[in-house]
Design a protein around this motif. Structure first.
Motif, PDB file in Angstrom:
ATOM      1  N   LEU A 122       0.799  -1.506   0.343  1.00 49.85           N
ATOM      2  CA  LEU A 122       0.106  -0.147   0.209  1.00 49.85           C
ATOM      3  C   LEU A 122       0.891   1.435   0.205  1.00 49.85           C
ATOM      4  N   LEU A 123       2.131   1.012   0.522  1.00 51.14           N
ATOM      5  CA  LEU A 123       2.790   2.596   0.986  1.00 51.14           C
ATOM      6  C   LEU A 123       3.779   2.697  -0.549  1.00 51.14           C
ATOM      7  N   LYS A 124       4.221   1.330  -0.471  1.00 49.78           N
ATOM      8  CA  LYS A 124       4.573   1.428  -2.645  1.00 49.78           C
ATOM      9  C   LYS A 124       3.954   1.962  -3.852  1.00 49.78           C
ATOM     10  N   ALA A 125       2.688   1.161  -3.214  1.00 48.04           N
ATOM     11  CA  ALA A 125       1.901   1.874  -4.233  1.00 48.04           C
ATOM     12  C   ALA A 125       1.511   3.238  -4.278  1.00 48.04           C
ATOM     13  N   ARG A 126       1.515   3.698  -2.951  1.00 45.66           N
ATOM     14  CA  ARG A 126       0.952   5.199  -2.430  1.00 45.66           C
ATOM     15  C   ARG A 126       2.361   5.728  -3.478  1.00 45.66           C
ATOM     16  N   ASP A 127       3.466   5.708  -2.999  1.00 46.66           N
ATOM     17  CA  ASP A 127       5.257   6.477  -3.436  1.00 46.66           C
ATOM     18  C   ASP A 127       5.251   6.547  -5.375  1.00 46.66           C
ATOM     19  N   LEU A 128       4.896   5.375  -5.555  1.00 51.84           N
ATOM     20  CA  LEU A 128       5.082   5.606  -7.038  1.00 51.84           C
ATOM     21  C   LEU A 128       3.848   5.987  -7.927  1.00 51.84           C
ATOM     22  N   LEU A 129       2.362   5.966  -7.079  1.00 50.70           N
ATOM     23  CA  LEU A 129       1.774   7.331  -7.746  1.00 50.70           C
ATOM     24  C   LEU A 129       1.794   8.496  -7.400  1.00 50.70           C
ATOM     25  N   VAL A 130       2.525   9.255  -6.167  1.00 48.09           N
ATOM     26  CA  VAL A 130       2.896  10.569  -5.992  1.00 48.09           C
ATOM     27  C   VAL A 130       4.205  10.456  -6.282  1.00 48.09           C
ATOM     28  N   HIS A 186      -6.177  15.185 -16.930  1.00 49.86           N
ATOM     29  CA  HIS A 186      -6.855  14.147 -16.497  1.00 49.86           C
ATOM     30  C   HIS A 186      -5.957  13.118 -16.209  1.00 49.86           C
ATOM     31  N   GLN A 187      -4.525  12.938 -15.972  1.00 48.27           N
ATOM     32  CA  GLN A 187      -4.017  12.217 -15.261  1.00 48.27           C
ATOM     33  C   GLN A 187      -3.949  12.229 -13.551  1.00 48.27           C
ATOM     34  N   ILE A 188      -3.174  14.180 -13.777  1.00 49.77           N
ATOM     35  CA  ILE A 188      -2.728  13.835 -12.385  1.00 49.77           C
ATOM     36  C   ILE A 188      -3.885  14.441 -11.721  1.00 49.77           C
ATOM     37  N   GLU A 189      -5.047  14.990 -12.189  1.00 47.43           N
ATOM     38  CA  GLU A 189      -6.950  14.267 -11.684  1.00 47.43           C
ATOM     39  C   GLU A 189      -7.088  12.925 -11.175  1.00 47.43           C
ATOM     40  N   ALA A 190      -6.610  12.422 -12.147  1.00 43.07           N
ATOM     41  CA  ALA A 190      -6.707  10.662 -11.850  1.00 43.07           C
ATOM     42  C   ALA A 190      -5.889  10.043 -10.822  1.00 43.07           C
ATOM     43  N   TYR A 191      -4.521  10.695 -10.416  1.00 45.53           N
ATOM     44  CA  TYR A 191      -3.626  10.147 -10.009  1.00 45.53           C
ATOM     45  C   TYR A 191      -4.119  10.564  -8.170  1.00 45.53           C
ATOM     46  N   THR A 192      -4.649  11.880  -7.998  1.00 51.88           N
ATOM     47  CA  THR A 192      -4.781  12.367  -7.446  1.00 51.88           C
ATOM     48  C   THR A 192      -6.034  11.717  -6.737  1.00 51.88           C
ATOM     49  N   SER A 193      -6.955  11.504  -7.332  1.00 59.26           N
ATOM     50  CA  SER A 193      -8.317  10.743  -7.295  1.00 59.26           C
ATOM     51  C   SER A 193      -7.944   9.253  -6.604  1.00 59.26           C
ATOM     52  N   GLU A 194      -6.730   8.638  -6.827  1.00 59.07           N
ATOM     53  CA  GLU A 194      -6.401   6.936  -6.391  1.00 59.07           C
ATOM     54  C   GLU A 194      -5.045   7.183  -4.888  1.00 59.07           C
ATOM     55  N   ILE A 195      -4.260   8.556  -4.280  1.00 58.63           N
ATOM     56  CA  ILE A 195      -3.315   8.995  -3.690  1.00 58.63           C
ATOM     57  C   ILE A 195      -4.507   8.682  -2.625  1.00 58.63           C
ATOM     58  N   VAL A 196      -5.951  10.004  -2.649  1.00 57.53           N
ATOM     59  CA  VAL A 196      -6.520   9.784  -1.457  1.00 57.53           C
ATOM     60  C   VAL A 196      -7.164   8.845  -1.043  1.00 57.53           C
ATOM     61  N   LYS A 197      -7.283   7.693  -2.144  1.00 56.04           N
ATOM     62  CA  LYS A 197      -8.329   6.383  -1.546  1.00 56.04           C
ATOM     63  C   LYS A 197      -6.909   5.582  -1.047  1.00 56.04           C
ATOM     64  N   LEU A 198      -5.958   5.659  -1.469  1.00 56.21           N
ATOM     65  CA  LEU A 198      -4.925   5.110  -0.469  1.00 56.21           C
ATOM     66  C   LEU A 198      -4.439   5.820   1.020  1.00 56.21           C
ATOM     67  N   GLU A 199      -4.443   6.696   1.326  1.00 57.73           N
ATOM     68  CA  GLU A 199      -4.050   8.095   2.582  1.00 57.73           C
ATOM     69  C   GLU A 199      -5.516   7.584   3.687  1.00 57.73           C
ATOM     70  N   LYS A 200      -7.185   7.232   2.267  1.00 57.76           N
ATOM     71  CA  LYS A 200      -7.893   7.359   3.781  1.00 57.76           C
ATOM     72  C   LYS A 200      -8.097   5.883   3.982  1.00 57.76           C
ATOM     73  N   HIS A 201      -7.369   4.476   3.640  1.00 54.82           N
ATOM     74  CA  HIS A 201      -6.876   2.859   4.200  1.00 54.82           C
ATOM     75  C   HIS A 201      -6.378   3.387   4.847  1.00 54.82           C
ATOM     76  N   MET A 202      -4.880   4.179   5.116  1.00 55.70           N
ATOM     77  CA  MET A 202      -4.042   4.772   6.549  1.00 55.70           C
ATOM     78  C   MET A 202      -4.729   4.611   7.290  1.00 55.70           C
ATOM     79  N   ILE A 203      -5.482   6.169   6.774  1.00 51.89           N
ATOM     80  CA  ILE A 203      -5.333   6.625   8.132  1.00 51.89           C
ATOM     81  C   ILE A 203      -6.986   5.665   9.037  1.00 51.89           C
ATOM     82  N   ARG A 204      -7.680   4.925   8.333  1.00 47.66           N
ATOM     83  CA  ARG A 204      -8.509   4.105   8.582  1.00 47.66           C
ATOM     84  C   ARG A 204      -8.128   3.263   9.568  1.00 47.66           C
ATOM     85  N   GLU A 205      -6.906   2.036   9.231  1.00 43.28           N
ATOM     86  CA  GLU A 205      -6.025   1.404   9.806  1.00 43.28           C
ATOM     87  C   GLU A 205      -5.604   1.959  10.850  1.00 43.28           C
TER      88      GLU A 205
END
Length: 344
Positions: A122-130, A186-205
């Motif tokens: 999860l962390l590495k996927a977020r790092d790659l997207l960032v 469009h790509q920047i917005e897609a990246y941002t959307s996916e990063i926010v989703k992953l960060e929400k999972h981290m906060i919930r965990e």
């Protein structure tokens, strides 16, 4: 029949190399196995010590082989390299692993669970997207700068550039340029959307897990840093003290000693670069709050008076690492007050 006591296993995608010795160190096994034959082989032989390099797929094989009753030890690849004799090949690597795993002073990598590996993914996927978002933003900024269109730094200011690209009435942008840059926005917005989703999972965990919740009570340690610690430090008790933990992360100075004289240099930057970066960023955030008038410990106040900003950030990150280790090993909660913040 002589029993195998130690096996060095050099993993690969398809072909695995084994090197086995008996209790006197005599070589009694040199063999190649296909991927599908590995577990069948270890299921048939008596329990022994199995050494693997801590590389891709090693934790999976370590768990599977351990479940068959063997003692599995993971070794950092850098510690195996000195034992490789002339010629780099699979057989030499397996022999080197077998030799290294039997050294009494050797340091081993704790075995990770499936859950810890999932958190790391999860962390590495977020790092790659960032990183990919940053690359795309830089490309968009660079192209618009060629046309004299600029904006302030920061991810939040990219929306202003995206609005310019979408505005067909803006004469500063030629039609062909707009066609080329629209996919980037469009790509920047897609990246941002996916990063926010992953960060929400981290906060919930971090809120549901008791250990992560205790770590986030430390100033400068947020859900991402806490999740990284849980993923990359499976066994904090493997470190003798908080100083050893901070040294493993690379937050302690290099030591150059000769003739009884010791000279300390810059930090070693060894160990996990992700943890080190996150702790330094967290420490920098604490210092920024201190500069804006937030109440901090007398230790940090005095440090900021005597040392430059970056030196203070490294020192604070070192202290944060020691506190993290103390909470993981000894338990308890970090209590921050106006007089005690970061003073522990």
């Amino acid at each position: 029949m002589t029993l195998i006591t130690t096996i060095g296993l050099d993993t690969a995608k398809q072909v695995f190399q084994l090197h086995g010795v008996d209790n006197e160190g005599t070589t009694i096994l040199r063999r190649q196995l296909r991927r599908s034959e590995v577990l069948k082989f270890f299921r048939k032989i008596p329990s022994c010590v199995v050494g693997l390099e801590a590389c891709g797929g090693a934790h999976y094989w370590a768990r599977e082989i351990k479940a068959l009753g063997h003692e599995v030890r993971l070794i950092p690849p850098a510690y195996v390299k000195p034992y490789v004799k002339r010629g780099k090949n699979d057989a030499a690597d397996a022999e080197a692993i077998c030799e290294a795993v039997g050294r009494p002073s050797m340091r081993f990598v704790p075995l990770k669970t499936v859950g810890q590996q999932a958190t790391a993914m999860l962390l590495k996927a977020r790092d790659l997207l960032v990183r990919q978002r940053t690359q795309t933003i830089n490309a968009l900024r660079g192209h618009l700068t060629e046309l004299g269109i600029t904006t302030s730094r920061g991810v939040g200011k990219v929306d202003d550039l995206a609005a310019i690209v979408r505005d067909e009435d803006d004469a500063r942008l030629p039609p062909l340029a707009r066609i080329a840059l629209l996919p980037l926005t469009h790509q920047i917005e897609a990246y941002t959307s996916e990063i926010v989703k992953l960060e929400k999972h981290m906060i919930r965990e971090s809120r549901q897990d008791a250990t992560l919740s205790r770590l986030t009570s430390i100033p400068g340690v947020g859900p991402i840093t806490a999740s990284s610690i849980a993923a990359f430090v499976p066994d904090p008790k493997a470190f003798k003290s908080g100083r050893h933990f901070a040294a493993w992360i690379g937050l302690t100075p290099k030591s150059n000693s000769t003739g009884g004289k010791t000279r300390l240099g810059r930090i070693s930057k060894m160990g996990n670069p992700v943890l080190r970066s996150l702790l330094v960023v967290g420490a920098s955030a604490v210092i920024q709050h201190a500069r804006r008038g937030a109440k901090v410990s007398a230790w940090l106040t005095e440090l900021l008076r005597r040392r430059p900003y970056k030196v203070a950030a490294i020192a604070l990150a070192n202290k944060m690492a020691r506190i993290v280790w103390a909470l993981l090993v000894r338990g308890g909660q970090f209590h921050s007050t106006a007089n005690e913040t970061m003073a522990a």
